[in-house]
Write an enzyme that holds these catalytic residues in place. Structure first.
Site, PDB file in Angstrom:
ATOM      1  N   TYR A 120       0.847  -1.187   0.000  1.00 16.22           N
ATOM      2  CA  TYR A 120       0.000   0.000   0.000  1.00 16.22           C
ATOM      3  C   TYR A 120       0.893   1.252   0.000  1.00 16.22           C
ATOM      4  O   TYR A 120       2.069   1.175   0.387  1.00 16.22           O
ATOM      5  CB  TYR A 120      -0.905  -0.039   1.240  1.00 16.22           C
ATOM      6  CG  TYR A 120      -1.982   1.012   1.281  1.00 16.22           C
ATOM      7  CD1 TYR A 120      -3.038   0.987   0.372  1.00 16.22           C
ATOM      8  CD2 TYR A 120      -1.944   2.032   2.234  1.00 16.22           C
ATOM      9  CE1 TYR A 120      -4.025   1.956   0.407  1.00 16.22           C
ATOM     10  CE2 TYR A 120      -2.930   3.004   2.271  1.00 16.22           C
ATOM     11  CZ  TYR A 120      -3.972   2.965   1.358  1.00 16.22           C
ATOM     12  OH  TYR A 120      -4.942   3.928   1.388  1.00 16.22           O
ATOM     13  N   ASN A 127       1.507   3.665   1.878  1.00 10.98           N
ATOM     14  CA  ASN A 127       2.196   4.108   3.098  1.00 10.98           C
ATOM     15  C   ASN A 127       3.294   3.151   3.553  1.00 10.98           C
ATOM     16  O   ASN A 127       3.886   3.356   4.612  1.00 10.98           O
ATOM     17  CB  ASN A 127       1.193   4.342   4.240  1.00 10.98           C
ATOM     18  CG  ASN A 127       0.415   3.100   4.626  1.00 10.98           C
ATOM     19  OD1 ASN A 127       0.710   1.990   4.180  1.00 10.98           O
ATOM     20  ND2 ASN A 127      -0.597   3.278   5.463  1.00 10.98           N
ATOM     21  N   LYS A 128       3.588   2.137   2.771  1.00 11.19           N
ATOM     22  CA  LYS A 128       4.621   1.178   3.142  1.00 11.19           C
ATOM     23  C   LYS A 128       5.989   1.619   2.607  1.00 11.19           C
ATOM     24  O   LYS A 128       6.096   2.448   1.716  1.00 11.19           O
ATOM     25  CB  LYS A 128       4.278  -0.213   2.604  1.00 11.19           C
ATOM     26  CG  LYS A 128       2.930  -0.753   3.079  1.00 11.19           C
ATOM     27  CD  LYS A 128       2.836  -0.820   4.588  1.00 11.19           C
ATOM     28  CE  LYS A 128       1.630  -1.619   5.073  1.00 11.19           C
ATOM     29  NZ  LYS A 128       0.333  -0.991   4.752  1.00 11.19           N
ATOM     30  N   HIS A 129       7.059   1.005   3.150  1.00 16.09           N
ATOM     31  CA  HIS A 129       8.417   1.328   2.707  1.00 16.09           C
ATOM     32  C   HIS A 129       8.625   0.976   1.240  1.00 16.09           C
ATOM     33  O   HIS A 129       9.472   1.564   0.566  1.00 16.09           O
ATOM     34  CB  HIS A 129       9.450   0.551   3.541  1.00 16.09           C
ATOM     35  CG  HIS A 129       9.632   1.087   4.926  1.00 16.09           C
ATOM     36  ND1 HIS A 129       8.658   1.768   5.599  1.00 16.09           N
ATOM     37  CD2 HIS A 129      10.696   1.030   5.771  1.00 16.09           C
ATOM     38  CE1 HIS A 129       9.109   2.108   6.800  1.00 16.09           C
ATOM     39  NE2 HIS A 129      10.349   1.679   6.916  1.00 16.09           N
TER      40      HIS A 129
END
Length: 372
Positions: free
Chosen positions: A178, A180-182
């Site tokens: 998603y 907002n992930k690294h």
């Protein structure tokens, strides 16, 4: 507006996407999918990667591939996103919940053994907000009782536990991509495993359980959870930048820690343990009990100053959809309930600037009681 998340797309994303467009390979059958699967599996120390449409789909696949079915109990934290519990319930299983550790915010390992019954089949581990679960004692419990371990490492790209990559523990591990992930693909997920048969089962489940030679004759129900070649292209470009992303997140977390260290009546994330250094997937805080407002009140004050925030997860045992199914009746998990009501996280995206971070800190301090 300072959004709660701003992704960073400063690598080969554009080049790889144009390659997809120019070649015409945009579906799941394009070459970037296999490249991303192999590279990601190697990064987390696994033999196989199975890319899919999103992290929740990865959990559906993992639960099904583990053979969890009607009546099977799966121990998991109550303080987590709804996806792990939803996957178990859809399979006919029963989530059995444990409370949170008040310091790490991860599942309380001391409560697990009391929840094991003859129907327990698995432990579904969920690493939260930047610190992993203490895996050694959990794996020892699972081995002693003959339980499957599924590791939800959705928030743990680039994190390690005692030097071993998160995503390398248990029978299977799942990830989310998603924004907002690294590592992001916009949407996307991955199941990783070392077991050849499990990997092949996951691939079938991802692809409607088509069969070689008899494509439209189905022995088992699966999902259309395929990842597109374009998503995989972005994911591969992001993976190439993972070390830099981890470094940036840790610098951001350190900056928040330093700036807020003397702020009264809030709990900051634990920076380190003896088994891991916080990766700061997001920077969460928990309001002290002597602050009159709850998280929603402070978040609204910040929103009024054009600063985005997001609440902590709402406990599984308080989800209306499960209470309406007569699950978790009269169950209480006080630590998780407190975290849900008094915890939230600040803008933490990879694209957050130093100036924006300073503005967030100033605004937050203005919403809270005076410093010590």
């Amino acid at each position: 507006m300072i959004p709660v998340n701003t992704p960073l797309l400063d690598g080969n994303e554009r080049e790889y996407l144009l390659e997809c467009i120019d070649s015409g390979w945009i579906s799941n059958e394009g070459p970037f999918v296999a490249r991303f699967e192999q590279a990601f599996a190697e990064t987390v120390g696994r033999k196989h990667g199975v890319a899919c449409a999103n992290g929740s789909g990865a959990l559906d696949i993992a639960v099904a591939a583990a053979g969890i079915g009607p009546g099977d109990e799966v121990i998991m934290p109550t303080f987590t996103i709804i996806s792990p519990a939803a996957s178990v319930v859809r399979a006919g299983g029963v989530p059995v919940l444990v409370d949170s550790d008040p310091v790490t915010w991860n599942m309380n390992l001391g409560q697990i053994e009391a929840k094991i019954s003859p129907r327990t089949k698995a432990i579904l581990v969920v690493h939260l907000y930047g610190l992993p679960v203490d895996m050694d004692p959990l794996l020892e419990i699972a081995e002693r009782h003959g339980l499957i371990v599924i590791e939800d490492a959705a928030e743990m790209h680039g994190q390690t536990y005692r030097g071993q990559p998160c995503g390398s523990f248990g029978l299977m591990s799942t990830f989310s991509f998603y924004p907002n992930k690294h590592i992001t693909c916009g949407e996307g997920g991955m199941v990783v495993t070392d077991d050849d048969d499990v990997a092949e089962h996951c691939r079938r489940l991802r692809n409607l359980c088509f069969q070689p030679g008899r494509r439209f004759v189905h022995e088992e129900l699966g999902w259309n959870y395929r990842m597109t070649n374009m998503q995989a292209a972005i994911g591969l470009a992001q993976l190439e930048r993972l070390d830099a992303h981890v470094q940036r997140k840790r610098a951001m977390g350190t900056a928040y820690q330093t700036a807020l260290s003397d702020t009264a009546n809030i709990q900051l994330p634990l920076a380190t343990t003896d088994y891991a250094e916080n990766i700061y997937w997001v920077f969460g805080i928990v309001l002290g009990t002597n602050i009159d407002q709850d998280a929603a009140g402070i978040m609204q004050q910040l929103a009024n100053q054009a600063i985005g925030t997001r609440p902590f997860f709402w406990p599984i045992h308080e989800q209306p959809v499960f209470l309406n199914q007569n699950l978790f009746t009269n169950e209480s998990y006080p630590v998780a309930e407190t975290l849900a009501r008094r915890g939230f996280y600040l803008p933490s995206g990879l694209g957050l600037s130093t100036d924006d971070l300073s503005e967030v800190v100033t605004a937050l301090r203005g919403c809270l009681p005076a410093t010590r």
